[in-house]
Design a protein around this motif. Sequence first.
Motif, PDB file in Angstrom:
ATOM      1  N   PHE A 107       0.839  -1.198   0.000  1.00  0.00           N
ATOM      2  CA  PHE A 107       0.000   0.000   0.000  1.00  0.00           C
ATOM      3  C   PHE A 107       0.877   1.252   0.000  1.00  0.00           C
ATOM      4  O   PHE A 107       0.684   2.168  -0.815  1.00  0.00           O
ATOM      5  CB  PHE A 107      -0.940  -0.015   1.219  1.00  0.00           C
ATOM      6  N   ARG A 111       1.173   3.786  -3.154  1.00  0.00           N
ATOM      7  CA  ARG A 111       0.739   5.178  -2.941  1.00  0.00           C
ATOM      8  C   ARG A 111       1.833   6.164  -3.354  1.00  0.00           C
ATOM      9  O   ARG A 111       1.543   7.211  -3.933  1.00  0.00           O
ATOM     10  CB  ARG A 111       0.367   5.374  -1.467  1.00  0.00           C
ATOM     11  N   ILE A 150      -4.618  -7.772  -0.518  1.00  0.00           N
ATOM     12  CA  ILE A 150      -3.793  -7.215  -1.605  1.00  0.00           C
ATOM     13  C   ILE A 150      -4.451  -7.509  -2.955  1.00  0.00           C
ATOM     14  O   ILE A 150      -4.347  -6.698  -3.895  1.00  0.00           O
ATOM     15  CB  ILE A 150      -2.320  -7.698  -1.531  1.00  0.00           C
ATOM     16  N   SER A 152      -7.719  -7.533  -3.428  1.00  0.00           N
ATOM     17  CA  SER A 152      -8.781  -6.527  -3.528  1.00  0.00           C
ATOM     18  C   SER A 152      -8.198  -5.141  -3.827  1.00  0.00           C
ATOM     19  O   SER A 152      -8.713  -4.404  -4.671  1.00  0.00           O
ATOM     20  CB  SER A 152      -9.593  -6.507  -2.227  1.00  0.00           C
ATOM     21  N   LEU A 153      -7.113  -4.812  -3.132  1.00  0.00           N
ATOM     22  CA  LEU A 153      -6.475  -3.505  -3.363  1.00  0.00           C
ATOM     23  C   LEU A 153      -6.002  -3.393  -4.819  1.00  0.00           C
ATOM     24  O   LEU A 153      -6.104  -2.331  -5.445  1.00  0.00           O
ATOM     25  CB  LEU A 153      -5.288  -3.332  -2.400  1.00  0.00           C
ATOM     26  N   THR A 154      -5.519  -4.495  -5.358  1.00  0.00           N
ATOM     27  CA  THR A 154      -5.082  -4.515  -6.761  1.00  0.00           C
ATOM     28  C   THR A 154      -6.253  -4.211  -7.690  1.00  0.00           C
ATOM     29  O   THR A 154      -6.128  -3.417  -8.637  1.00  0.00           O
ATOM     30  CB  THR A 154      -4.485  -5.893  -7.108  1.00  0.00           C
ATOM     31  N   CYS A 156      -8.976  -2.601  -6.952  1.00  0.00           N
ATOM     32  CA  CYS A 156      -9.380  -1.191  -6.763  1.00  0.00           C
ATOM     33  C   CYS A 156      -8.407  -0.245  -7.455  1.00  0.00           C
ATOM     34  O   CYS A 156      -8.816   0.664  -8.195  1.00  0.00           O
ATOM     35  CB  CYS A 156      -9.447  -0.856  -5.269  1.00  0.00           C
ATOM     36  N   MET A 157      -7.116  -0.463  -7.218  1.00  0.00           N
ATOM     37  CA  MET A 157      -6.120   0.440  -7.807  1.00  0.00           C
ATOM     38  C   MET A 157      -6.097   0.301  -9.323  1.00  0.00           C
ATOM     39  O   MET A 157      -5.898   1.283 -10.045  1.00  0.00           O
ATOM     40  CB  MET A 157      -4.720   0.153  -7.238  1.00  0.00           C
TER      41      MET A 157
END
Length: 243
Positions: A107, A111, A150, A152-154, A156-157
């Motif tokens: 993250f 960022r 990670i 899910s974050l992938t 989203c990003m």
Amino acid sequence: MRFSDKKVLVTGAAGGIGATIVRQLRAEGARVAVADRDVSGIEADARLPGDLLAPAYADGLPQAAFEALGGLDVVVNNAGVITRGKVTETTDADWDLSVGVNMLAPFRISRAAIPLLAARGGGAIVNTASCWGLRPGPNHAVYCMTKAAIASLTQCMGMDHAHQNIRINAVCPNEVNTPMLRTGFIKRGFDPDTAVAELGKTVPLGRIAEPEDIADVVLFLASDAARYLCGTLVEVNGGKAVG
Ligand code: NAD
């Protein structure tokens, strides 16, 4: 030479999969900054040793890579740790380690990297999730949770930054023949070669993955050949789609 003059940051560069990614990227023309706790033995274009649990180190890695390489085109968030046990067997230290390395560090790095990539007109980030982030296996509750996070974050990003021409995707390996897997066998009293061979029999393809099997997919996701992939989770599992 898919990566001629591309500038790439790879974390976990001293590990089984990471070292292979670094070797393959450099063989295809990339200039690579390697990050891990000890990077002294790695052939690279820049060495950025440190502990990903240190917020300032993780926050600063993309800029450090940018300055060392003269730019930044690709980030590979590959570092990871595995903690074992059910929730009832998980200590606060296990939680902090797993969340810190597997979730918080990628993250922080993403960022910091996204504005640098955007300013250059785009780029790619490849995260390392796991099949267990998609369908959890037993007795690794917090590890599976971090890999699901990670993943899910992938997604989203990948959606949020596609408009900046930044492609963010993840590779999801099943079992890979690396120190992470082998030390786990040793800790549990098994001979790692025998255990790897036995485990291979549970995979439809007849063997567990070697680091090259994963690195090849990471390089594909980082390359222009994956130009229309954003937020995808690519399972690399030899046909073994269960936890
Ligand atoms: P590995 O243990 O060989 O390598 C992991 C690397 O991450 C090590 O070099 C380690 O020093 C580094 N690292 C860990 N904590 C760190 C910290 N605090 N600061 C800096 N560096 C740190 O493991 P591997 O199998 O090569 O794993 C690479 C990635 O693949 C990990 O994200 C892992 O979760 C994932 N993965 C592995 C498997 C497998 O079976 N081996 C399966 C699915 C996913």
